[in-house]
Design a protein around this motif. Structure first.
Motif, PDB file in Angstrom:
ATOM      1  N   VAL A 140       0.843  -1.199   0.000  1.00  0.00           N
ATOM      2  CA  VAL A 140       0.000   0.000   0.000  1.00  0.00           C
ATOM      3  C   VAL A 140       0.872   1.239   0.000  1.00  0.00           C
ATOM      4  O   VAL A 140       0.631   2.187  -0.741  1.00  0.00           O
ATOM      5  CB  VAL A 140      -0.939   0.007   1.249  1.00  0.00           C
ATOM      6  CG1 VAL A 140      -1.459   1.404   1.543  1.00  0.00           C
ATOM      7  CG2 VAL A 140      -2.078  -0.952   1.051  1.00  0.00           C
ATOM      8  N   HIS A 141       1.908   1.242   0.831  1.00  0.00           N
ATOM      9  CA  HIS A 141       2.794   2.393   0.938  1.00  0.00           C
ATOM     10  C   HIS A 141       3.501   2.663  -0.405  1.00  0.00           C
ATOM     11  O   HIS A 141       3.584   3.797  -0.856  1.00  0.00           O
ATOM     12  CB  HIS A 141       3.820   2.157   2.050  1.00  0.00           C
ATOM     13  CG  HIS A 141       4.383   3.411   2.613  1.00  0.00           C
ATOM     14  ND1 HIS A 141       3.645   4.250   3.433  1.00  0.00           N
ATOM     15  CD2 HIS A 141       5.586   4.008   2.468  1.00  0.00           C
ATOM     16  CE1 HIS A 141       4.396   5.288   3.765  1.00  0.00           C
ATOM     17  NE2 HIS A 141       5.573   5.154   3.198  1.00  0.00           N
ATOM     18  N   GLN A 142       3.930   1.589  -1.038  1.00  0.00           N
ATOM     19  CA  GLN A 142       4.557   1.692  -2.363  1.00  0.00           C
ATOM     20  C   GLN A 142       3.548   2.241  -3.371  1.00  0.00           C
ATOM     21  O   GLN A 142       3.873   3.099  -4.180  1.00  0.00           O
ATOM     22  CB  GLN A 142       5.063   0.311  -2.784  1.00  0.00           C
ATOM     23  CG  GLN A 142       5.935   0.321  -4.023  1.00  0.00           C
ATOM     24  CD  GLN A 142       7.176   1.181  -3.837  1.00  0.00           C
ATOM     25  OE1 GLN A 142       7.875   1.081  -2.841  1.00  0.00           O
ATOM     26  NE2 GLN A 142       7.460   2.039  -4.793  1.00  0.00           N
ATOM     27  N   PHE A 143       2.334   1.727  -3.315  1.00  0.00           N
ATOM     28  CA  PHE A 143       1.252   2.164  -4.211  1.00  0.00           C
ATOM     29  C   PHE A 143       1.013   3.666  -4.034  1.00  0.00           C
ATOM     30  O   PHE A 143       0.919   4.423  -5.017  1.00  0.00           O
ATOM     31  CB  PHE A 143      -0.013   1.363  -3.893  1.00  0.00           C
ATOM     32  CG  PHE A 143      -1.242   1.799  -4.651  1.00  0.00           C
ATOM     33  CD1 PHE A 143      -1.449   1.389  -5.952  1.00  0.00           C
ATOM     34  CD2 PHE A 143      -2.184   2.617  -4.053  1.00  0.00           C
ATOM     35  CE1 PHE A 143      -2.590   1.766  -6.659  1.00  0.00           C
ATOM     36  CE2 PHE A 143      -3.319   3.018  -4.750  1.00  0.00           C
ATOM     37  CZ  PHE A 143      -3.517   2.595  -6.054  1.00  0.00           C
ATOM     38  N   LEU A 144       0.935   4.133  -2.790  1.00  0.00           N
ATOM     39  CA  LEU A 144       0.694   5.566  -2.527  1.00  0.00           C
ATOM     40  C   LEU A 144       1.882   6.402  -2.950  1.00  0.00           C
ATOM     41  O   LEU A 144       1.714   7.480  -3.502  1.00  0.00           O
ATOM     42  CB  LEU A 144       0.388   5.781  -1.049  1.00  0.00           C
ATOM     43  CG  LEU A 144      -0.945   5.204  -0.566  1.00  0.00           C
ATOM     44  CD1 LEU A 144      -1.052   5.286   0.939  1.00  0.00           C
ATOM     45  CD2 LEU A 144      -2.109   5.913  -1.234  1.00  0.00           C
ATOM     46  N   SER A 145       3.090   5.910  -2.723  1.00  0.00           N
ATOM     47  CA  SER A 145       4.298   6.641  -3.117  1.00  0.00           C
ATOM     48  C   SER A 145       4.379   6.779  -4.632  1.00  0.00           C
ATOM     49  O   SER A 145       4.813   7.808  -5.147  1.00  0.00           O
ATOM     50  CB  SER A 145       5.556   5.917  -2.623  1.00  0.00           C
ATOM     51  OG  SER A 145       5.518   5.813  -1.202  1.00  0.00           O
ATOM     52  N   SER A 146       3.938   5.756  -5.355  1.00  0.00           N
ATOM     53  CA  SER A 146       4.035   5.772  -6.814  1.00  0.00           C
ATOM     54  C   SER A 146       3.007   6.710  -7.436  1.00  0.00           C
ATOM     55  O   SER A 146       3.124   7.082  -8.595  1.00  0.00           O
ATOM     56  CB  SER A 146       3.852   4.369  -7.367  1.00  0.00           C
ATOM     57  OG  SER A 146       2.506   3.947  -7.214  1.00  0.00           O
ATOM     58  N   LYS A 147       1.975   7.086  -6.664  1.00  0.00           N
ATOM     59  CA  LYS A 147       0.928   7.969  -7.196  1.00  0.00           C
ATOM     60  C   LYS A 147       1.325   9.438  -7.111  1.00  0.00           C
ATOM     61  O   LYS A 147       0.597  10.287  -7.607  1.00  0.00           O
ATOM     62  CB  LYS A 147      -0.372   7.752  -6.418  1.00  0.00           C
ATOM     63  CG  LYS A 147      -1.047   6.431  -6.718  1.00  0.00           C
ATOM     64  CD  LYS A 147      -2.320   6.267  -5.915  1.00  0.00           C
ATOM     65  CE  LYS A 147      -3.326   7.308  -6.266  1.00  0.00           C
ATOM     66  NZ  LYS A 147      -4.620   6.836  -6.718  1.00  0.00           N
ATOM     67  N   GLU A 148       2.415   9.732  -6.428  1.00  0.00           N
ATOM     68  CA  GLU A 148       2.793  11.137  -6.210  1.00  0.00           C
ATOM     69  C   GLU A 148       3.453  11.735  -7.433  1.00  0.00           C
ATOM     70  O   GLU A 148       4.146  11.087  -8.147  1.00  0.00           O
ATOM     71  CB  GLU A 148       3.715  11.239  -5.008  1.00  0.00           C
ATOM     72  CG  GLU A 148       2.967  10.914  -3.731  1.00  0.00           C
ATOM     73  CD  GLU A 148       3.892  10.804  -2.540  1.00  0.00           C
ATOM     74  OE1 GLU A 148       5.085  11.128  -2.646  1.00  0.00           O
ATOM     75  OE2 GLU A 148       3.410  10.396  -1.491  1.00  0.00           O
TER      76      GLU A 148
END
Length: 148
Positions: A140-148
Protein backbone atom coordinates in the motif's frame (compact mmCIF):
# COMPACT_ATOMS: atom_id res chain seq x y z
CA UNK A 1 -16.67 -22.73 2.38
CA UNK A 2 -14.19 -20.05 3.37
CA UNK A 3 -15.17 -17.46 5.93
CA UNK A 4 -15.33 -14.09 4.16
CA UNK A 5 -14.51 -10.74 5.70
CA UNK A 6 -13.90 -7.26 4.31
CA UNK A 7 -12.24 -4.13 5.60
CA UNK A 8 -10.48 -0.89 4.85
CA UNK A 9 -6.84 0.05 5.19
CA UNK A 10 -7.26 3.62 6.40
CA UNK A 11 -4.50 6.19 6.21
CA UNK A 12 -4.08 9.88 6.81
CA UNK A 13 -1.58 12.38 5.50
CA UNK A 14 0.04 14.63 8.05
CA UNK A 15 1.25 18.06 7.04
CA UNK A 16 4.85 17.39 6.16
CA UNK A 17 7.60 19.94 5.59
CA UNK A 18 7.98 20.86 1.90
CA UNK A 19 11.42 19.23 1.72
CA UNK A 20 10.17 15.77 2.70
CA UNK A 21 8.45 13.16 0.56
CA UNK A 22 4.67 13.09 0.91
CA UNK A 23 4.81 9.36 1.68
CA UNK A 24 6.81 10.16 4.83
CA UNK A 25 3.74 11.90 6.25
CA UNK A 26 1.43 8.90 5.89
CA UNK A 27 0.09 7.09 8.95
CA UNK A 28 -2.05 3.94 9.00
CA UNK A 29 -4.88 3.19 11.41
CA UNK A 30 -4.61 -0.09 13.30
CA UNK A 31 -7.05 -1.30 15.95
CA UNK A 32 -6.11 -3.64 18.81
CA UNK A 33 -8.66 -6.39 19.45
CA UNK A 34 -10.07 -6.75 22.94
CA UNK A 35 -10.28 -10.54 22.51
CA UNK A 36 -7.86 -13.39 21.81
CA UNK A 37 -4.23 -12.40 21.40
CA UNK A 38 -5.08 -8.66 21.23
CA UNK A 39 -3.60 -8.48 17.75
CA UNK A 40 -3.58 -5.28 15.68
CA UNK A 41 -5.53 -5.04 12.45
CA UNK A 42 -7.29 -2.56 10.16
CA UNK A 43 -11.07 -2.42 10.70
CA UNK A 44 -12.71 -5.47 9.11
CA UNK A 45 -15.47 -7.99 9.66
CA UNK A 46 -17.71 -10.69 8.27
CA UNK A 47 -20.00 -10.10 5.32
CA UNK A 48 -23.68 -10.04 6.34
CA UNK A 49 -26.32 -11.71 4.13
CA UNK A 50 -27.42 -9.41 1.30
CA UNK A 51 -24.42 -7.14 1.68
CA UNK A 52 -21.76 -6.64 -0.96
CA UNK A 53 -18.09 -6.71 0.02
CA UNK A 54 -17.51 -2.96 -0.10
CA UNK A 55 -20.67 -2.26 1.96
CA UNK A 56 -19.28 -4.65 4.56
CA UNK A 57 -15.93 -2.84 4.64
CA UNK A 58 -17.62 0.53 5.24
CA UNK A 59 -20.11 -0.87 7.80
CA UNK A 60 -17.37 -2.57 9.77
CA UNK A 61 -15.24 0.59 9.72
CA UNK A 62 -18.18 2.55 11.09
CA UNK A 63 -18.93 -0.07 13.77
CA UNK A 64 -15.32 -0.65 14.86
CA UNK A 65 -13.73 2.80 14.47
CA UNK A 66 -16.74 5.15 14.39
CA UNK A 67 -15.74 6.46 10.96
CA UNK A 68 -18.50 7.22 8.44
CA UNK A 69 -18.07 6.53 4.73
CA UNK A 70 -18.51 10.29 4.17
CA UNK A 71 -15.33 10.93 6.22
CA UNK A 72 -13.26 8.71 3.91
CA UNK A 73 -12.13 8.81 0.30
CA UNK A 74 -11.92 5.39 -1.34
CA UNK A 75 -8.70 5.17 -3.35
CA UNK A 76 -9.19 3.76 -6.83
CA UNK A 77 -6.92 1.02 -8.05
CA UNK A 78 -6.12 -0.81 -4.81
CA UNK A 79 -7.84 -3.96 -3.60
CA UNK A 80 -6.14 -6.90 -1.92
CA UNK A 81 -7.28 -10.36 -0.89
CA UNK A 82 -5.56 -12.20 1.94
CA UNK A 83 -6.10 -15.91 2.52
CA UNK A 84 -5.21 -17.63 5.78
CA UNK A 85 -6.58 -20.29 8.13
CA UNK A 86 -8.44 -19.34 11.31
CA UNK A 87 -9.03 -22.18 13.77
CA UNK A 88 -8.38 -24.65 10.96
CA UNK A 89 -10.87 -23.08 8.51
CA UNK A 90 -9.94 -21.05 5.44
CA UNK A 91 -10.59 -17.31 5.67
CA UNK A 92 -10.59 -14.70 2.91
CA UNK A 93 -10.26 -11.03 3.81
CA UNK A 94 -10.63 -8.35 1.15
CA UNK A 95 -9.21 -4.91 1.82
CA UNK A 96 -9.68 -1.62 0.04
CA UNK A 97 -7.69 1.54 0.64
CA UNK A 98 -9.27 4.71 2.04
CA UNK A 99 -7.91 8.10 3.04
CA UNK A 100 -9.24 10.19 5.92
CA UNK A 101 -10.62 13.47 4.53
CA UNK A 102 -9.73 15.24 7.80
CA UNK A 103 -6.70 13.81 9.58
CA UNK A 104 -8.03 15.09 12.93
CA UNK A 105 -11.29 13.12 12.81
CA UNK A 106 -11.84 11.29 16.08
CA UNK A 107 -11.72 7.48 16.12
CA UNK A 108 -14.40 5.94 18.36
CA UNK A 109 -13.76 2.27 19.17
CA UNK A 110 -16.43 -0.37 19.68
CA UNK A 111 -16.23 -3.03 22.40
CA UNK A 112 -14.42 -5.29 19.91
CA UNK A 113 -11.26 -3.20 20.27
CA UNK A 114 -9.36 -1.79 23.24
CA UNK A 115 -6.94 0.59 21.56
CA UNK A 116 -6.05 2.24 18.26
CA UNK A 117 -2.90 3.82 16.87
CA UNK A 118 -2.00 5.94 13.88
CA UNK A 119 1.34 4.49 12.80
CA UNK A 120 4.04 5.21 10.25
CA UNK A 121 4.75 2.27 7.95
CA UNK A 122 7.68 0.89 9.96
CA UNK A 123 5.74 0.90 13.24
CA UNK A 124 2.56 -0.38 11.59
CA UNK A 125 4.53 -3.38 10.36
CA UNK A 126 5.85 -4.01 13.89
CA UNK A 127 2.32 -3.91 15.33
CA UNK A 128 0.86 -6.09 12.55
CA UNK A 129 2.43 -9.40 13.52
CA UNK A 130 1.33 -11.36 10.46
CA UNK A 131 3.66 -11.44 7.49
CA UNK A 132 0.87 -11.09 4.91
CA UNK A 133 -0.44 -8.01 6.74
CA UNK A 134 3.06 -6.50 6.85
CA UNK A 135 3.54 -7.22 3.15
CA UNK A 136 0.18 -5.61 2.34
CA UNK A 137 1.03 -2.45 4.32
CA UNK A 138 4.34 -2.16 2.47
CA UNK A 139 2.54 -2.73 -0.85
CA UNK A 140 0.00 0.00 0.00
CA UNK A 141 2.79 2.39 0.94
CA UNK A 142 4.56 1.69 -2.36
CA UNK A 143 1.25 2.16 -4.21
CA UNK A 144 0.69 5.57 -2.53
CA UNK A 145 4.30 6.64 -3.12
CA UNK A 146 4.03 5.77 -6.81
CA UNK A 147 0.93 7.97 -7.20
CA UNK A 148 2.79 11.14 -6.21
Amino acid sequence: MAVRACGLIIYRRLQSPPSSKVADGIEYLLLQTSYGTHHWTPPKGHVDPGEDDLQTAFRETQEEAGLQASQLTLIEGYKKELHYPVRGKPKTVIYWLAEMKDCNTEVKLSEEHQAFQWLKLEDACKFAEYEDMQAMLKEVHQFLSSKE
